[in-house]
Design a protein around this motif. Structure first.
Motif, PDB file in Angstrom:
ATOM      1  N   ASP A   1       0.842  -1.202   0.000  1.00  0.00           N
ATOM      2  CA  ASP A   1       0.000   0.000   0.000  1.00  0.00           C
ATOM      3  C   ASP A   1       0.873   1.246   0.000  1.00  0.00           C
ATOM      4  OD1 ASP A   1      -1.906   1.938   0.247  1.00  0.00           O
ATOM      5  OD2 ASP A   1      -2.522   1.381   2.273  1.00  0.00           O
ATOM      6  N   ASP A   2       0.832   1.966  -1.089  1.00  0.00           N
ATOM      7  CA  ASP A   2       1.609   3.203  -1.237  1.00  0.00           C
ATOM      8  C   ASP A   2       0.663   4.366  -1.520  1.00  0.00           C
ATOM      9  OD1 ASP A   2       3.862   4.833  -1.445  1.00  0.00           O
ATOM     10  OD2 ASP A   2       3.956   4.555  -3.605  1.00  0.00           O
ATOM     11  N   SER A   3      -0.498   4.343  -0.891  1.00  0.00           N
ATOM     12  CA  SER A   3      -1.524   5.328  -1.215  1.00  0.00           C
ATOM     13  C   SER A   3      -1.352   6.656  -0.488  1.00  0.00           C
ATOM     14  CB  SER A   3      -2.911   4.754  -0.906  1.00  0.00           C
ATOM     15  OG  SER A   3      -2.985   4.402   0.469  1.00  0.00           O
ATOM     16  N   ASP A   4      -0.531   6.709   0.542  1.00  0.00           N
ATOM     17  CA  ASP A   4      -0.336   7.952   1.284  1.00  0.00           C
ATOM     18  C   ASP A   4       0.616   8.855   0.498  1.00  0.00           C
ATOM     19  OD1 ASP A   4       0.270  10.018   3.017  1.00  0.00           O
ATOM     20  OD2 ASP A   4       0.377   8.717   4.771  1.00  0.00           O
ATOM     21  N   ALA A   5       0.119   9.978  -0.005  1.00  0.00           N
ATOM     22  CA  ALA A   5       0.923  10.871  -0.846  1.00  0.00           C
ATOM     23  C   ALA A   5       2.125  11.454  -0.111  1.00  0.00           C
ATOM     24  CB  ALA A   5       0.046  11.995  -1.396  1.00  0.00           C
ATOM     25  N   GLU A   6       1.985  11.689   1.195  1.00  0.00           N
ATOM     26  CA  GLU A   6       3.071  12.307   1.954  1.00  0.00           C
ATOM     27  C   GLU A   6       4.219  11.353   2.248  1.00  0.00           C
ATOM     28  OE1 GLU A   6       2.796  14.641   5.698  1.00  0.00           O
ATOM     29  OE2 GLU A   6       1.036  15.461   4.691  1.00  0.00           O
ATOM     30  N   THR A   7       3.892  10.115   2.546  1.00  0.00           N
ATOM     31  CA  THR A   7       4.932   9.160   2.951  1.00  0.00           C
ATOM     32  C   THR A   7       5.140   8.051   1.931  1.00  0.00           C
ATOM     33  OG1 THR A   7       3.340   7.828   4.180  1.00  0.00           O
ATOM     34  CG2 THR A   7       4.496   9.571   5.390  1.00  0.00           C
ATOM     35  N   GLY A   8       4.568   8.183   0.750  1.00  0.00           N
ATOM     36  CA  GLY A   8       4.674   7.138  -0.267  1.00  0.00           C
ATOM     37  C   GLY A   8       6.091   6.941  -0.777  1.00  0.00           C
ATOM     38  N   VAL A   9       6.271   5.849  -1.465  1.00  0.00           N
ATOM     39  CA  VAL A   9       7.566   5.531  -2.058  1.00  0.00           C
ATOM     40  C   VAL A   9       7.783   6.427  -3.274  1.00  0.00           C
ATOM     41  CG1 VAL A   9       8.886   3.733  -3.228  1.00  0.00           C
ATOM     42  CG2 VAL A   9       7.479   3.161  -1.261  1.00  0.00           C
ATOM     43  N   HIS A  10       8.946   7.029  -3.337  1.00  0.00           N
ATOM     44  CA  HIS A  10       9.283   7.895  -4.459  1.00  0.00           C
ATOM     45  C   HIS A  10      10.580   7.379  -5.074  1.00  0.00           C
ATOM     46  CE1 HIS A  10       6.207  10.698  -3.204  1.00  0.00           C
ATOM     47  NE2 HIS A  10       6.661  10.552  -1.974  1.00  0.00           N
ATOM     48  N   PRO A  11      10.483   6.556  -6.121  1.00  0.00           N
ATOM     49  CA  PRO A  11      11.700   5.995  -6.708  1.00  0.00           C
ATOM     50  C   PRO A  11      12.585   7.088  -7.291  1.00  0.00           C
ATOM     51  CG  PRO A  11       9.792   5.444  -8.052  1.00  0.00           C
ATOM     52  CD  PRO A  11       9.286   6.150  -6.835  1.00  0.00           C
ATOM     53  N   MET A  12      13.878   6.915  -7.087  1.00  0.00           N
ATOM     54  CA  MET A  12      14.842   7.850  -7.646  1.00  0.00           C
ATOM     55  C   MET A  12      16.094   7.072  -8.009  1.00  0.00           C
ATOM     56  SD  MET A  12      16.280   9.970  -4.355  1.00  0.00           S
ATOM     57  CE  MET A  12      14.678  10.399  -3.751  1.00  0.00           C
ATOM     58  N   ALA A  13      16.956   7.717  -8.745  1.00  0.00           N
ATOM     59  CA  ALA A  13      18.194   7.087  -9.186  1.00  0.00           C
ATOM     60  C   ALA A  13      19.381   7.736  -8.487  1.00  0.00           C
ATOM     61  CB  ALA A  13      18.326   7.229 -10.696  1.00  0.00           C
ATOM     62  N   ARG A  14      20.512   7.046  -8.534  1.00  0.00           N
ATOM     63  CA  ARG A  14      21.747   7.582  -7.966  1.00  0.00           C
ATOM     64  C   ARG A  14      22.870   7.358  -8.968  1.00  0.00           C
ATOM     65  NH1 ARG A  14      25.223   5.347  -2.854  1.00  0.00           N
ATOM     66  NH2 ARG A  14      25.868   3.825  -4.382  1.00  0.00           N
ATOM     67  N   LYS A  15      23.706   8.347  -9.125  1.00  0.00           N
ATOM     68  CA  LYS A  15      24.885   8.235  -9.976  1.00  0.00           C
ATOM     69  C   LYS A  15      26.084   8.691  -9.161  1.00  0.00           C
ATOM     70  CE  LYS A  15      26.659   9.345 -14.547  1.00  0.00           C
ATOM     71  NZ  LYS A  15      27.019   7.971 -14.903  1.00  0.00           N
ATOM     72  N   LEU A  16      27.185   7.939  -9.274  1.00  0.00           N
ATOM     73  CA  LEU A  16      28.404   8.252  -8.536  1.00  0.00           C
ATOM     74  C   LEU A  16      29.397   8.979  -9.428  1.00  0.00           C
ATOM     75  CD1 LEU A  16      28.971   4.802  -6.800  1.00  0.00           C
ATOM     76  CD2 LEU A  16      27.868   6.815  -5.854  1.00  0.00           C
ATOM     77  N   PHE A  17      30.060   9.972  -8.860  1.00  0.00           N
ATOM     78  CA  PHE A  17      31.115  10.715  -9.553  1.00  0.00           C
ATOM     79  C   PHE A  17      32.361  10.662  -8.681  1.00  0.00           C
ATOM     80  CE2 PHE A  17      27.101  12.405 -10.956  1.00  0.00           C
ATOM     81  CZ  PHE A  17      27.254  12.410 -12.329  1.00  0.00           C
ATOM     82  N   LEU A  18      33.429  10.086  -9.228  1.00  0.00           N
ATOM     83  CA  LEU A  18      34.686   9.945  -8.499  1.00  0.00           C
ATOM     84  C   LEU A  18      35.658  11.015  -8.952  1.00  0.00           C
ATOM     85  CD1 LEU A  18      35.086   6.075  -8.843  1.00  0.00           C
ATOM     86  CD2 LEU A  18      33.989   7.352  -6.994  1.00  0.00           C
ATOM     87  N   GLY A  19      36.519  11.467  -8.039  1.00  0.00           N
ATOM     88  CA  GLY A  19      37.510  12.470  -8.390  1.00  0.00           C
ATOM     89  C   GLY A  19      38.726  12.403  -7.496  1.00  0.00           C
ATOM     90  N   ALA A  20      39.854  12.870  -8.030  1.00  0.00           N
ATOM     91  CA  ALA A  20      41.086  12.958  -7.240  1.00  0.00           C
ATOM     92  C   ALA A  20      40.961  14.060  -6.192  1.00  0.00           C
ATOM     93  CB  ALA A  20      42.280  13.215  -8.152  1.00  0.00           C
ATOM     94  N   THR A  21      40.111  15.055  -6.475  1.00  0.00           N
ATOM     95  CA  THR A  21      39.807  16.124  -5.525  1.00  0.00           C
ATOM     96  C   THR A  21      38.292  16.278  -5.468  1.00  0.00           C
ATOM     97  OG1 THR A  21      39.797  17.887  -7.180  1.00  0.00           O
ATOM     98  CG2 THR A  21      41.930  17.361  -6.153  1.00  0.00           C
ATOM     99  N   ALA A  22      37.821  16.950  -4.431  1.00  0.00           N
ATOM    100  CA  ALA A  22      36.383  17.210  -4.337  1.00  0.00           C
ATOM    101  C   ALA A  22      35.916  18.045  -5.532  1.00  0.00           C
ATOM    102  CB  ALA A  22      36.070  17.911  -3.023  1.00  0.00           C
ATOM    103  N   ALA A  23      36.733  19.017  -5.927  1.00  0.00           N
ATOM    104  CA  ALA A  23      36.381  19.865  -7.071  1.00  0.00           C
ATOM    105  C   ALA A  23      36.264  19.051  -8.350  1.00  0.00           C
ATOM    106  CB  ALA A  23      37.410  20.979  -7.238  1.00  0.00           C
ATOM    107  N   ASP A  24      37.110  18.040  -8.509  1.00  0.00           N
ATOM    108  CA  ASP A  24      37.074  17.193  -9.697  1.00  0.00           C
ATOM    109  C   ASP A  24      35.775  16.394  -9.754  1.00  0.00           C
ATOM    110  OD1 ASP A  24      38.159  16.072 -12.048  1.00  0.00           O
ATOM    111  OD2 ASP A  24      38.922  14.347 -10.931  1.00  0.00           O
TER     112      ASP A  24
END
Length: 85
Positions: free
Chosen positions: A16-39
């Motif tokens: 049951d995912d009928s509650d709009a406030e607490t429902g499941v919201h699928p999302m994606a994740r992508k990783l970015f690697l770098g030698a520095t944080a700025a990279d």
């Protein structure tokens, strides 16, 4: 945007995912690697500039002993074409 049926969120029967406030919201994740944080940030910026996504959140991690220890995780949802929404 064409959806690939091989990429889906499977949920148990009767979930049951009928509650709009607490429902499941699928999302994606992508990783970015770098030698520095700025990279890592630069790589994320370049990718986000080219994609039709809505940025939801980010998180950082530093992996000891790696060539590119700075890891920026970008959490996002896809922006749909108005006729697909």
């Amino acid at each position: 945007m064409v959806f690939d049926p091989n990429f889906c969120l499977d949920v148990p029967e009767g979930f049951d995912d009928s509650d709009a406030e607490t429902g499941v919201h699928p999302m994606a994740r992508k990783l970015f690697l770098g030698a520095t944080a700025a990279d890592a940030f630069r790589k994320a910026h370049e990718w986000l500039r080219e994609e039709r996504v809505r940025l939801v959140d980010v998180s950082w991690d530093v992996l000891d002993g790696e060539d590119e220890p700075y890891t920026l995780s970008v959490y996002f949802t896809f922006e749909l074409d108005p006729e697909d929404a």
